[in-house]
Scaffold this active site. Structure first.
Site, short mmCIF file in Angstrom:
data_model
loop_
_atom_site.label_atom_id
_atom_site.label_comp_id
_atom_site.label_asym_id
_atom_site.label_seq_id
_atom_site.Cartn_x
_atom_site.Cartn_y
_atom_site.Cartn_z
CG HIS A 23 -2.09 -0.94 1.13
ND1 HIS A 23 -2.72 -1.46 2.24
CD2 HIS A 23 -2.74 -1.44 0.06
CE1 HIS A 23 -3.69 -2.26 1.86
NE2 HIS A 23 -3.73 -2.27 0.55
CG HIS A 79 -9.78 -7.30 -3.66
ND1 HIS A 79 -10.44 -6.09 -3.69
CD2 HIS A 79 -8.66 -7.09 -2.89
CE1 HIS A 79 -9.76 -5.22 -2.97
NE2 HIS A 79 -8.68 -5.79 -2.48
CD GLU A 81 -5.72 -3.02 -2.48
OE1 GLU A 81 -6.41 -3.78 -1.77
OE2 GLU A 81 -5.00 -2.12 -2.00
CG ASP A 83 -2.86 -6.64 -3.76
OD1 ASP A 83 -3.80 -5.94 -4.16
OD2 ASP A 83 -2.88 -7.23 -2.66
CG HIS A 145 -9.38 -4.39 2.26
ND1 HIS A 145 -8.53 -3.30 2.17
CD2 HIS A 145 -8.97 -5.25 1.28
CE1 HIS A 145 -7.64 -3.50 1.23
NE2 HIS A 145 -7.88 -4.67 0.66
CG ASP A 164 -6.94 -8.62 0.27
OD1 ASP A 164 -5.92 -9.15 -0.20
OD2 ASP A 164 -7.38 -7.53 -0.12
CE1 TYR A 192 -3.02 -8.77 4.35
CE2 TYR A 192 -5.19 -9.19 5.27
CZ TYR A 192 -4.37 -8.96 4.19
OH TYR A 192 -4.92 -8.91 2.93
CG HIS A 225 -1.96 -11.07 0.35
ND1 HIS A 225 -1.15 -10.68 -0.68
CD2 HIS A 225 -3.01 -10.19 0.35
CE1 HIS A 225 -1.67 -9.63 -1.27
NE2 HIS A 225 -2.79 -9.31 -0.67
FE1 FEO Z 1 -6.94 -5.64 -1.03
FE2 FEO Z 1 -4.46 -7.92 -1.37
O1 FEO Z 1 -5.51 -6.48 -1.88
#
Ligand code: FEO
Length: 396
Positions: A23, A79, A81, A83, A145, A164, A192, A225
């Protein structure tokens, strides 16, 4: 490259051993991370999520060793995002017509980021996709999230692809929770949660209870992750329920910044006072200018109460404490106690400003705080000790 998880599912992600910040610079990474992507082979072939864009070419090239891209029938984006969506452009350039399953918010967010009109199929909770022997069921998880987040459940293998949720920034070749260092895993999982999921705790509880009400058999949780939860996957679900319930331990944390050690001396005396009044509590002392900010947030997450201290400089407080106040404001901690302290030479605004910030962030202020002019002498040290003891007595 791929690691077979079951007869049908292969891990095709990327372990990022070099990652130090996530981030931007908002999240420190100590033990690397991974971007987990999964390939399901049934009558239909499905790819769930991709990897971060610096690894997009590597990802697609290695995926080609696993499967002819033209044989991928569906892509699921749990998701958007970067990543997890970062390799979509590279992948979909080769298979532009493949249906991309995501939530309605997911489609909007992917369009906003990549400006491509891919073949989006939007799904809601309870929608299913038959892929042969297995069925995939989608479960929206908005704000866990991001607004687009969702889980995908695979019947037969009984896998929840949670993206996530339940993840950690933790690189490990061993892939499974039962094969990794348990202390490291727990430390990364709680860090996390504390730093990313705390503001959404009420939604975490609600979503977990909703998923549990479906009574789905669960053999594995495949996150996006860190580890795959294979041994007792329910353990991390139970942890999340615990963490989401305004988590606190018997801990009081004293966090301070200092210029000429006056505020440090105050902090140390306060900590001694706390220890004398609450011997069964863990007391931690952290200098916010040198400690990792995300570790400090994790300690705040574990605390029942915190004391935040800084001297006054230029009618304000030191920036490391100012930055921390900004972080705790966003994280929306609940049911935690706090107080401010700090030394000053002439104007002395810092304690008032810190108290204001703590109150705004939702902490219950135990007192108006303690400020001390110049360096505390014996009497001053005693005042700090009493202040710490009084704080502990009020909250324990
Ligand atoms: Fe919310 Fe691993 O990205």
């Amino acid at each position: 490259m791929g690691i077979k998880i079951t007869d049908k599912v292969t891990w095709v992600g990327k372990i990022d051993w070099e990652l130090k910040h996530f981030h931007g610079n908002e999240y420190s990474v100590r033990r690397g991370s991974s971007y987990n992507s999964y390939l399901i082979r049934d009558k239909k072939n499905v790819l769930i999520d991709t990897v971060w864009s610096p690894y997009d070419k590597e990802f697609v090239s290695k995926l080609k060793n696993e499967i002819d891209l033209k044989d991928i029938d569906y892509v699921i984006v749990n998701h958007s995002e970067p990543d997890h969506s970062g390799a979509l452009s590279e992948l979909l350039r080769e298979i532009p017509d493949v249906p991309v399953y995501c939530t309605a918010n997911g489609a909007k967010m992917l369009k906003g980021q990549y400006h491509q009109d891919w073949n989006f199929i939007t799904v809601k909770t309870g929608d299913t996709l038959e892929i042969g022997e297995s069925t995939l069921t989608f479960i929206e998880a908005p704000m866990l999230h991001w607004p687009d987040s969702m889980f995908t459940y695979m019947s037969g293998d009984n896998i929840l692809f949670s993206n996530d949720a339940f993840g950690q920034h933790y690189a490990t070749e061993s892939l499974y929770n039962d094969k990794t260092d348990q202390c490291e895993l727990e430390a990364e999982a709680i860090k996390y949660y504390a730093n990313i999921l705390t503001p959404f705790s009420k939604l975490v509880t609600k979503k977990i209870n909703e998923v549990l009400s479906f009574n789905l058999p669960l053999d594995m949780i495949c996150t996006s992750h860190g580890v795959i939860w294979r041994e007792k996957p329910e353990q991390i679900v139970l942890k999340y329920l615990q963490w989401a319930d305004d988590y606190q331990e018997k801990q009081i944390t004293v966090i301070y910044d200092t210029m000429w050690n006056a505020t440090r001396k105050m902090a140390e005396a306060i900590a001694e006072g706390i220890k004398s009044a609450a011997p069964d509590y863990t007391v931690k002392l952290l200098n916010s200018s040198v400690e990792d900010k995300n570790d400090i947030i994790t300690e705040i997450f574990k605390s029942r109460g915190i004391l935040l201290g800084a001297p006054t400089v230029n009618n304000a407080c030191l920036h490391s404490i100012g930055g921390l106040l900004e972080m705790v404001y966003g994280l929306k901690f609940r049911k935690k106690y706090a107080a401010a302290f700090g030394s000053y030479g002439w104007s002395g605004e810092s304690v008032g400003l810190i108290s204001e910030g703590l109150k705004k962030a939702g902490f219950k202020l135990v007192s108006e705080g303690l400020k001390y002019m110049w360096v505390p002498d014996e009497e001053g040290i005693k005042a700090c000790y009493d202040f710490g003891a009084d704080f502990a007595n009020q909250i324990k």
